[in-house]
Motif scaffolding. Structure first.
Motif, PDB file in Angstrom:
ATOM      1  N   ASP A  41       0.894  -1.384  -0.035  1.00 36.05           N
ATOM      2  CA  ASP A  41       0.086  -0.046  -0.005  1.00 36.05           C
ATOM      3  C   ASP A  41       0.786   1.180  -0.053  1.00 36.05           C
ATOM      4  OD1 ASP A  41      -2.089   1.641  -0.034  1.00 36.05           O
ATOM      5  OD2 ASP A  41      -2.497   1.366   2.135  1.00 36.05           O
ATOM      6  N   HIS A  42       1.864   1.297  -0.906  1.00 34.74           N
ATOM      7  CA  HIS A  42       2.886   2.343  -1.062  1.00 34.74           C
ATOM      8  C   HIS A  42       2.142   3.692  -1.184  1.00 34.74           C
ATOM      9  CE1 HIS A  42       2.623   2.634  -5.333  1.00 34.74           C
ATOM     10  NE2 HIS A  42       2.519   1.413  -5.409  1.00 34.74           N
ATOM     11  N   PHE A  43       3.120   4.706  -0.775  1.00 35.72           N
ATOM     12  CA  PHE A  43       2.836   6.188  -1.003  1.00 35.72           C
ATOM     13  C   PHE A  43       2.900   6.420  -2.655  1.00 35.72           C
ATOM     14  CE2 PHE A  43       4.488   6.858   3.422  1.00 35.72           C
ATOM     15  CZ  PHE A  43       3.354   7.090   3.815  1.00 35.72           C
ATOM     16  N   THR A  44       1.804   7.338  -3.103  1.00 38.30           N
ATOM     17  CA  THR A  44       1.792   8.104  -4.130  1.00 38.30           C
ATOM     18  C   THR A  44       1.887   9.529  -4.120  1.00 38.30           C
ATOM     19  OG1 THR A  44      -0.530   7.797  -4.631  1.00 38.30           O
ATOM     20  CG2 THR A  44       0.865   5.735  -5.332  1.00 38.30           C
ATOM     21  N   TYR A  45       2.381  10.155  -5.237  1.00 37.27           N
ATOM     22  CA  TYR A  45       2.133  11.492  -5.064  1.00 37.27           C
ATOM     23  C   TYR A  45       1.082  11.935  -6.021  1.00 37.27           C
ATOM     24  CZ  TYR A  45       2.466  16.579  -5.585  1.00 37.27           C
ATOM     25  OH  TYR A  45       2.172  17.970  -5.471  1.00 37.27           O
ATOM     26  N   ASP A  46       0.023  12.458  -5.501  1.00 44.09           N
ATOM     27  CA  ASP A  46      -1.321  12.958  -6.238  1.00 44.09           C
ATOM     28  C   ASP A  46      -0.969  14.418  -6.888  1.00 44.09           C
ATOM     29  OD1 ASP A  46      -3.624  13.938  -7.219  1.00 44.09           O
ATOM     30  OD2 ASP A  46      -4.378  14.438  -5.321  1.00 44.09           O
ATOM     31  N   GLN A  47      -0.605  14.188  -8.188  1.00 44.95           N
ATOM     32  CA  GLN A  47      -0.307  15.412  -8.945  1.00 44.95           C
ATOM     33  C   GLN A  47      -1.516  16.064  -9.366  1.00 44.95           C
ATOM     34  OE1 GLN A  47       2.333  13.982 -12.024  1.00 44.95           O
ATOM     35  NE2 GLN A  47       0.595  12.624 -13.101  1.00 44.95           N
ATOM     36  N   THR A  48      -2.616  15.801  -9.077  1.00 44.91           N
ATOM     37  CA  THR A  48      -3.857  16.594  -9.491  1.00 44.91           C
ATOM     38  C   THR A  48      -4.061  17.647  -8.120  1.00 44.91           C
ATOM     39  OG1 THR A  48      -4.618  14.795 -10.631  1.00 44.91           O
ATOM     40  CG2 THR A  48      -6.358  16.640  -9.821  1.00 44.91           C
ATOM     41  N   TRP A  49      -4.399  17.383  -7.060  1.00 44.19           N
ATOM     42  CA  TRP A  49      -4.534  18.010  -5.985  1.00 44.19           C
ATOM     43  C   TRP A  49      -3.154  18.562  -5.419  1.00 44.19           C
ATOM     44  CZ3 TRP A  49      -9.351  19.853  -5.466  1.00 44.19           C
ATOM     45  CH2 TRP A  49     -10.413  19.274  -5.991  1.00 44.19           C
ATOM     46  N   GLY A  50      -2.271  17.551  -5.291  1.00 40.01           N
ATOM     47  CA  GLY A  50      -0.762  17.981  -4.602  1.00 40.01           C
ATOM     48  C   GLY A  50      -0.930  17.578  -3.322  1.00 40.01           C
TER      49      GLY A  50
END
Length: 669
Positions: free
Chosen positions: A394-403
């Motif tokens: 369940d790794h971290f992702t960076y949401d590049q939509t909202w930040g």
């Protein structure tokens, strides 16, 4: 920080060496995690002001999430920005045994003869948001007793769901010209209307309609029952349109400054909440008051507020050591708990379990059990490093939509991980990570340096202090005006944003503080302490209830605690059930040294009689928290109660429960 440093600075006077809020970001580097687009996209209502990173948990986001038709609460009014204009409500509280709410009633609707056109955000900052229609703009500013509309060549209409009785004493059918209008409605409300230049209004049965296009400002304000309009009249010409929040620290004191951006002339009138009044420096008060969901607001005159907040001196350990008579039992429990491991793979339960190990490591430090402390820290590393490396499932992702930083499960499923993919509960989850990382860093600074980049991204997601980080929004969950945080994210709710577990919010900021302490970073340390201090102050005001409080009336006040605080409502309940132990203990867990400041003895004295009957039907984990609360007022009884338990919550342990009881003041008697 050396104690003598804080004392020296205080003796020298107001020398503020640490800029906590404002200034440069903690870092600006790109997230080291996978980058993905969110399946919920911001729409055209965000306008030119909308760009990553977005303020996902801000008080006003109901105006642009989902339908965009739900309320925001700038205080003291509630507003809706709808197609036909801005609807303004100043309603009475509905008080029941299990809830209090303020129903939305469109007392005044600010619109235009020509129609309003589409609406978009044109600006936001920590103290305001501005919604722009076609040639009519509305700056909604926290605490303003006026709702302001800036017209640019449109014909104003002020409508109401109520009948208009009179305007300036004139009956329906009149035409009145001027720049101040005294409006009586048939619901008993009395509203003032102020315009920056003369306007002619026709008085209709349910509205005031101007005779032609207007360019300038129009302000409406309700005169509360029993009050008069003198303060409103005197300050109508000074118009707040935004605001800035900054803070500096010296030793164990911080000064928070609210600075409002103004148009017009004169000094502004802005309303303060009860928790502001406790710490405002030399406020110039007006006479007018507004009663709201959070109690009475007091009028403050001036464009700058300075508030002095004490920062905790508690660090890793409880203020008192373990009472000698309990020392062997605590030490034995510490040895027996060595088998506790992190088994949950999600950020909340996994975070709680890492926090449990961290607490055990600190107790081991305190008791001089070096080998045990090292083992507990190694178990934290084993659990946390896959998160930091991005190799866990369940790794971290960076949401590049909202930040923002969210897990892959939550990215793919809005309901996963308690909705943290929708920006729910980030400070709860990541606060546990920060707490555990700080405890490891205390003994192993090389480890913290090795993992500095991913650790700082977790920190930046919840606690950017600058508003200038290109990847994360300013202190995502924190509402600097309210003092507390909002746990809900990019989901619209009819009652606005909400927060349930204020104690886990405090724990999140305690984690930031300990991380700063562990890596030796004064700004991060004081940022965490300030976030925590304001959260605790609001917890005492707006969650905990004693007989000396006046925020919430009876019969609700007899509950002694709020389960969920919303923008316009308080509930005696939780998201996961109505059990009494859930409602009370979710405002207590996890128990750490900072709980000393959260759980006031005067509150537990009154609250425990409401909570204790739940013991007979509670599970072992919840009983543990009830007994730990009991220790605040009866150490001997709580010691026996904790020793009777056969199991503990995954965010607790027998060692921690015994240590808490053994370090109560009464344990030494």
């Amino acid at each position: 920080m050396l104690p003598s440093l804080g004392l020296g600075l205080l003796l020298l006077g107001p020398v503020y060496g640490v800029n906590i809020l404002g200034g440069s970001p903690l870092a600006t580097d790109e997230p080291p995690f996978e980058k993905l687009d969110h399946n919920v996209q911001p729409d055209e209502r965000w306008g030119a002001a909308g760009q990553r990173p977005y303020p996902t948990n801000a008080w006003w986001t109901n105006l642009v999430f989902g339908s965009g038709e739900n309320l925001a609460n700038p205080m003291p009014y509630q507003v809706k920005t709808l197609d036909d204009g801005v609807h303004v409500s100043f309603s009475n509280k509905v008080v029941e045994a299990k809830y209090i709410f303020m129903a939305f009633v469109p007392n005044i609707i600010i619109t235009a003869m020509e129609g309003m056109g589409s609406r978009v955000l044109s600006a936001w900052d920590p103290l305001s948001v501005t919604m722009a229609y076609d040639k009519v703009e509305f700056p909604f500013v926290r605490g303003s007793p006026y709702i302001t509309a800036k017209y640019s060549g449109k014909t104003p209409i002020l409508a109401s769901t109520h009948a208009v009785i009179s305007v300036n004493g004139e009956a329906v059918g009149s035409q009145i010209t001027g720049n101040k209008f005294d409006v009586d409605l048939n619901n008993g409300q009395h509203w003032m209307v102020y315009t920056s230049s003369d306007v002619s209004f026709y008085v209709n049965s349910d509205s005031l309609s101007a005779s032609g296009p207007f360019t300038g400002t129009l302000r409406v304000a309700c005169v509360p029952p029993g009050e008069n309009s003198a303060d409103l009249d005197a300050h109508a010409g000074s118009i707040p349109i935004g605001g800035e929040v900054t803070a500096e620290s010296a030793g164990d004191t911080a000064t928070i400054t609210f600075t409002w951006k103004l148009e017009g002339s004169g000094e502004p009138l802005i309303m303060a909440l009860p928790h502001h009044m406790d710490i405002l420096q030399s406020p110039q008060t007006g006479g007018i008051r507004y009663n709201t969901i959070k109690g009475d607001m007091t009028g403050i005159i001036g464009s700058v507020w300075k508030m002095t907040e004490r920062l905790t001196s508690i660090q890793w350990d409880a203020p008192r050591g373990v009472a000698p008579k309990y020392l062997d039992a605590v030490r034995d429990a510490l040895k027996a708990d060595i088998g506790i491991q992190v088994v949950a793979g999600d950020p909340y339960f996994g975070g709680k379990e890492m926090g449990t190990l961290a607490r055990l490591a600190l107790i081991a430090d305190e008791l001089g059990e070096t080998e045990l402390a090292a083992t507990y820290r190694e178990n934290i590393k084993k659990a946390m490093e896959p998160w930091l490396a991005g190799t866990n499932s369940d790794h971290f992702t960076y949401d590049q939509t909202w930040g923002g930083l969210i897990t892959i499960n939550a990215m793919n499923d809005g309901g996963a991980d308690f909705g943290q993919g929708l920006y729910n509960d980030h400070h709860f989850h990541y606060g546990y990570f920060m707490y555990a990382a700080g405890v490891v860093a205390k003994a192993d600074p090389a480890w913290a340096e090795k993992w500095r980049i991913p650790l700082f991204h977790i920190l930046r997601d919840i606690a950017d202090p600058s508003g200038a980080d290109p990847h994360y929004t300013l202190a995502r969950c924190k509402d600097w005006y309210m003092g507390h945080s909002w746990a809900s994210g990019i989901t619209e709710f009819g009652d606005g944003h909400n927060q349930e577990s204020t104690s886990e919010s405090v724990n999140g900021w305690y984690g930031v503080y300990l991380f700063g302490l562990g890596i030796g970073d004064q700004r991060i340390k004081d940022l965490g302490r300030l976030l925590m201090a304001t959260e605790i102050r609001s917890t005492h005001k707006y969650w905990q209830m004693t007989s000396s409080d006046s925020i919430y009336p009876e019969p609700f006040a007899s509950n002694k605690v709020v389960g969920i605080v919303w923008s316009t409502k308080v509930d005696y309940g939780t998201w996961f059930g109505a059990n009494v132990e859930f409602i009370h203990c979710i405002q207590m867990l996890p128990f750490t040294p900072i709980s000393e400041e959260v759980l006031r003895k005067e509150w537990i004295n009154e609250e425990y009689s409401v909570l204790s009957p739940a013991i007979s039907s509670s599970g072992e984990g919840w009983k543990g928290f009830i007994y730990m609360a009991h220790a605040v007022i009866d150490t001997a009884a709580a010691w026996a109660e904790v020793n009777s338990l056969t199991g503990f919550d995954d965010g607790n342990s027998k060692t921690n429960a015994l240590h808490w009881v053994a370090t109560r003041e009464g344990a030494w008697q």
